[in-house]
Design an enzyme around this catalytic site. Structure first.
Site, PDB file in Angstrom:
ATOM      1  N   SER A  15      35.639  39.445  21.609  1.00  0.00           N
ATOM      2  CA  SER A  15      35.872  38.028  21.286  1.00  0.00           C
ATOM      3  C   SER A  15      34.569  37.282  20.993  1.00  0.00           C
ATOM      4  CB  SER A  15      36.580  37.337  22.450  1.00  0.00           C
ATOM      5  OG  SER A  15      37.791  37.995  22.721  1.00  0.00           O
ATOM      6  N   LYS A  51      48.470  42.920  27.712  1.00  0.00           N
ATOM      7  CA  LYS A  51      48.960  42.550  29.049  1.00  0.00           C
ATOM      8  C   LYS A  51      50.048  41.471  28.940  1.00  0.00           C
ATOM      9  CE  LYS A  51      47.762  39.192  30.812  1.00  0.00           C
ATOM     10  NZ  LYS A  51      46.496  38.816  31.391  1.00  0.00           N
ATOM     11  N   TYR A  99      41.007  41.691  12.798  1.00  0.00           N
ATOM     12  CA  TYR A  99      39.621  41.467  13.238  1.00  0.00           C
ATOM     13  C   TYR A  99      38.628  42.148  12.292  1.00  0.00           C
ATOM     14  CZ  TYR A  99      40.061  38.845  17.545  1.00  0.00           C
ATOM     15  OH  TYR A  99      40.257  37.827  18.443  1.00  0.00           O
ATOM     16  N   HIS A 436      61.819  14.067  30.627  1.00  0.00           N
ATOM     17  CA  HIS A 436      62.860  14.455  31.565  1.00  0.00           C
ATOM     18  C   HIS A 436      63.976  15.218  30.863  1.00  0.00           C
ATOM     19  CE1 HIS A 436      65.068  14.158  35.286  1.00  0.00           C
ATOM     20  NE2 HIS A 436      66.137  13.783  34.607  1.00  0.00           N
TER      21      HIS A 436
HETATM   22  P1  NDP Z   1      38.909  40.111  40.360  1.00  0.00           P
HETATM   23  O1  NDP Z   1      37.481  39.841  40.644  1.00  0.00           O
HETATM   24  O2  NDP Z   1      39.809  38.994  39.976  1.00  0.00           O
HETATM   25  O3  NDP Z   1      39.571  40.817  41.610  1.00  0.00           O
HETATM   26  C1  NDP Z   1      39.016  41.977  42.163  1.00  0.00           C
HETATM   27  C2  NDP Z   1      39.836  42.326  43.375  1.00  0.00           C
HETATM   28  O4  NDP Z   1      39.442  43.585  43.867  1.00  0.00           O
HETATM   29  C3  NDP Z   1      39.664  41.322  44.508  1.00  0.00           C
HETATM   30  O5  NDP Z   1      40.897  41.152  45.130  1.00  0.00           O
HETATM   31  C4  NDP Z   1      38.655  42.022  45.411  1.00  0.00           C
HETATM   32  O6  NDP Z   1      38.783  41.655  46.758  1.00  0.00           O
HETATM   33  C5  NDP Z   1      39.065  43.459  45.241  1.00  0.00           C
HETATM   34  N1  NDP Z   1      37.961  44.386  45.477  1.00  0.00           N
HETATM   35  C6  NDP Z   1      36.719  44.340  44.976  1.00  0.00           C
HETATM   36  N2  NDP Z   1      35.981  45.383  45.412  1.00  0.00           N
HETATM   37  C7  NDP Z   1      36.787  46.102  46.212  1.00  0.00           C
HETATM   38  C8  NDP Z   1      36.607  47.281  46.954  1.00  0.00           C
HETATM   39  N3  NDP Z   1      35.447  47.930  46.977  1.00  0.00           N
HETATM   40  N4  NDP Z   1      37.645  47.736  47.681  1.00  0.00           N
HETATM   41  C9  NDP Z   1      38.828  47.080  47.682  1.00  0.00           C
HETATM   42  N5  NDP Z   1      39.055  45.956  46.982  1.00  0.00           N
HETATM   43  C10 NDP Z   1      38.045  45.465  46.258  1.00  0.00           C
HETATM   44  O7  NDP Z   1      38.875  41.274  39.278  1.00  0.00           O
HETATM   45  P2  NDP Z   1      39.989  41.841  38.304  1.00  0.00           P
HETATM   46  O8  NDP Z   1      39.627  43.270  38.131  1.00  0.00           O
HETATM   47  O9  NDP Z   1      41.356  41.510  38.760  1.00  0.00           O
HETATM   48  O10 NDP Z   1      39.719  41.039  36.980  1.00  0.00           O
HETATM   49  C11 NDP Z   1      38.407  41.008  36.412  1.00  0.00           C
HETATM   50  C12 NDP Z   1      38.176  39.718  35.689  1.00  0.00           C
HETATM   51  O11 NDP Z   1      38.916  39.723  34.491  1.00  0.00           O
HETATM   52  C13 NDP Z   1      38.653  38.479  36.440  1.00  0.00           C
HETATM   53  O12 NDP Z   1      37.664  37.971  37.283  1.00  0.00           O
HETATM   54  C14 NDP Z   1      38.971  37.527  35.337  1.00  0.00           C
HETATM   55  O13 NDP Z   1      37.820  36.796  35.049  1.00  0.00           O
HETATM   56  C15 NDP Z   1      39.329  38.419  34.173  1.00  0.00           C
HETATM   57  N6  NDP Z   1      40.785  38.423  33.937  1.00  0.00           N
HETATM   58  C16 NDP Z   1      41.401  37.281  33.576  1.00  0.00           C
HETATM   59  C17 NDP Z   1      42.762  37.264  33.349  1.00  0.00           C
HETATM   60  C18 NDP Z   1      43.422  35.985  32.963  1.00  0.00           C
HETATM   61  O14 NDP Z   1      42.742  35.073  32.539  1.00  0.00           O
HETATM   62  N7  NDP Z   1      44.744  35.878  33.120  1.00  0.00           N
HETATM   63  C19 NDP Z   1      43.575  38.456  33.495  1.00  0.00           C
HETATM   64  C20 NDP Z   1      42.846  39.594  33.896  1.00  0.00           C
HETATM   65  C21 NDP Z   1      41.497  39.569  34.102  1.00  0.00           C
HETATM   66  P3  NDP Z   1      38.126  40.301  47.345  1.00  0.00           P
HETATM   67  O15 NDP Z   1      38.989  39.178  46.886  1.00  0.00           O
HETATM   68  O16 NDP Z   1      38.159  40.506  48.809  1.00  0.00           O
HETATM   69  O17 NDP Z   1      36.735  40.261  46.799  1.00  0.00           O
END
Ligand code: NDP
Length: 450
Positions: A15, A51, A99, A436
């Site tokens: 993007s 997705k 693209y 409404h």
């Molecule tokens: P996130 O950062 O949102 O979530 C990662 C998750 O994995 C958290 O729950 C974290 O826990 C957990 N985690 C991290 N490390 C470990 C570990 N070693 N063991 C167990 N659990 C772990 O990442 P995502 O992969 O879900 O998404 C990546 C990014 O992509 C997002 O931050 C977002 O910016 C983007 N995205 C946006 C979307 C949208 O706009 N709809 C959709 C999908 C992705 P904890 O909370 O405790 O840190």
């Protein structure tokens, strides 16, 4: 003769990179771009777009049930995963072609292959070496999977889009955007889903009311959400199934194990050292407000900078970079009040501060909240609730946080984000007449703080 092959060379045709290269070329720059995978990047090829198509597919199971409550004689059919994947892939191919045409129509040279720095003006792309006056790094991120025994057996979102069949049982690990969205997708499509998360409520970083409602909402839909829980190891059996050994001692049987435990900036193979570009410990490239790195002719936009990792932010950053460097219109991307959504079930959308962050930011806040059943569900009998929540700074009366959980959350918040970003007050919200009957009208009729 020009000193460099290109005025601008962009590494990564996602993007941010595509937007920056097209706009720069429009200003007359000689632009090249390289991509090692497919043009379109994470969002188009293996992220937001496919997705969202999967969330649409998943939602039909609920829609069929709701239709019966409205008098339709719908016999719920079975879901054909292969047919859906083929239709989805056809659409992604179409977008990929668009693209590619956008780049060629803008006069941008597309080179296939990974860009690797040889020095601050020189890149190797496959067999070729090119030089550029300015280089933009827009390589995005990749899924991160922690180390544990059996790591090689699990999939990430990258593979989830291309499974040969719908898993009957899936364990999804993580509690963030991707894990929560995919738990809902597989649940809607008919898989038995267990979501394993180490924290005490899903979606850390979101408002606490939102987190509680999403966590209980997923359970209402039949997802087995295991909180404060971790995975010790994953083992495979002869039958092709997996055993997920939890730290609680429980063992879950699954046909797929999907890790969605964050993403990391995709810098490891760029050879940034050759160009002298600094990196943070997590591999992200630090940049200033104009997306400039520590090296004068090298810039970076999007997830590789780990600012706000969302497609529309990368687009803004890429566009602002091109306007600044090639359009004589210096501008930066404003990262305040960026709305975002989680396409989970129930869905979430939000802009501005959570209640707890607002309590730290402002001397006094007012919180307005409404939980209610969507009118649609007055006939379906569904227990699903919606929530609308406003956080108002008591001194200025400005709405500084707005959170919606439930149907059409993202569509609702996109519109309201303009009001919050513009600094409109609660009085402005109150002066706006609702439409409404809608769910969104609640946001202009919230009267009493909680
Ligand atoms: P996130 O950062 O949102 O979530 C990662 C998750 O994995 C958290 O729950 C974290 O826990 C957990 N985690 C991290 N490390 C470990 C570990 N070693 N063991 C167990 N659990 C772990 O990442 P995502 O992969 O879900 O998404 C990546 C990014 O992509 C997002 O931050 C977002 O910016 C983007 N995205 C946006 C979307 C949208 O706009 N709809 C959709 C999908 C992705 P904890 O909370 O405790 O840190």
């Amino acid at each position: 003769m020009a000193k460099f092959d290109y005025d601008l060379f962009v590494i990564g045709a996602g993007s941010g990179g595509v937007r920056a290269s097209r706009i720069a070329a429009g200003y007359g720059a000689r632009v090249g771009i390289c991509e090692e995978s497919r043009v379109g990047g994470t969002c188009v090829i293996r992220g937001c777009v496919p997705k969202k198509l999967m969330t649409y597919a998943a939602h039909f199971s609920e829609d069929f049930k709701d239709a019966q409550a409205y008098g339709w004689n719908v016999v719920p059919g079975s879901f054909d995963w292969s047919r859906f994947i083929a239709a989805k892939d056809k659409e992604i191919d179409r977008l990929n072609d668009i693209y590619i045409s956008l780049l060629s129509n803008a006069g941008v040279d597309l080179l296939e292959g990974r860009g690797v720095f040889l020095d601050r003006n020189t890149l190797r792309i496959g067999e070729r070496t090119i030089t550029a006056e300015t280089i933009l790094i827009a390589v995005g991120g990749r899924p991160f999977v922690p180390e544990f025994p059996g790591r090689e057996l699990v999939i990430t979102s990258d593979e989830a889009f291309h499974l040969s069949s719908l898993p009957e049982r899936i364990v999804v690990v993580g509690g963030g955007f991707i894990a929560t969205e995919f738990a809902g997708i597989f649940n809607g499509l008919g898989s038995e889903v267990t979501q394993v998360y180490r924290g005490d409520a899903l979606l850390r970083g979101f408002d606490d009311d939102v987190r509680a409602m999403v966590t209980s909402g997923l359970r209402t839909h039949g997802i087995d959400v295991r909180l404060e829980c971790g995975v010790e190891k994953v083992t495979a059996s002869d039958s092709g199934a997996y055993s997920v050994h939890l730290n609680s001692g429980k063992i879950l049987a699954a046909d797929q194990v999907m890790y969605a435990t964050g993403r990391f900036p995709y810098t490891p193979e760029l050879n940034l050292e050759a160009a002298g570009v600094s990196m943070q410990n997590n591999g992200a490239i630090p940049v200033d407000e104009f997306s400039a790195t520590n090296v004068a002719n090298i810039y970076a936009v999007g997830d590789v900078t780990d600012r706000i990792n969302l497609t529309p932010v990368a687009l803004h950053e890429g566009h602002a970079f091109a306007d600044t460097v090639y359009g004589e219109r210096p501008r930066s991307c404003d990262h305040r009040f960026v709305p975002s959504a989680v396409f989970s079930n129930p869905a979430v959308a939000t802009v501005g501060y959570t209640e707890s962050d607002a309590r730290e930011m402002f001397t006094e806040i007012k919180v307005f909240r409404s939980k209610f059943r969507h009118l649609k569900h007055s006939l379906t009998g569904s227990k699903q609730q919606m929530m609308m929540k406003l956080i108002v700074c008591a001194d200025s009366d400005k709405v500084v946080g707005l959170h919606v959980v439930g149907q059409d959350a993202a569509e609702i918040v996109q519109g309201f984000a303009v009001a919050v970003k513009s600094g409109l007050s609660k009085a402005d919200f109150d002066a706006t007449i609702g439409i409404h009957p809608t769910a969104a009208e609640e946001l202009v009729t919230l009267r009493e703080p909680v």
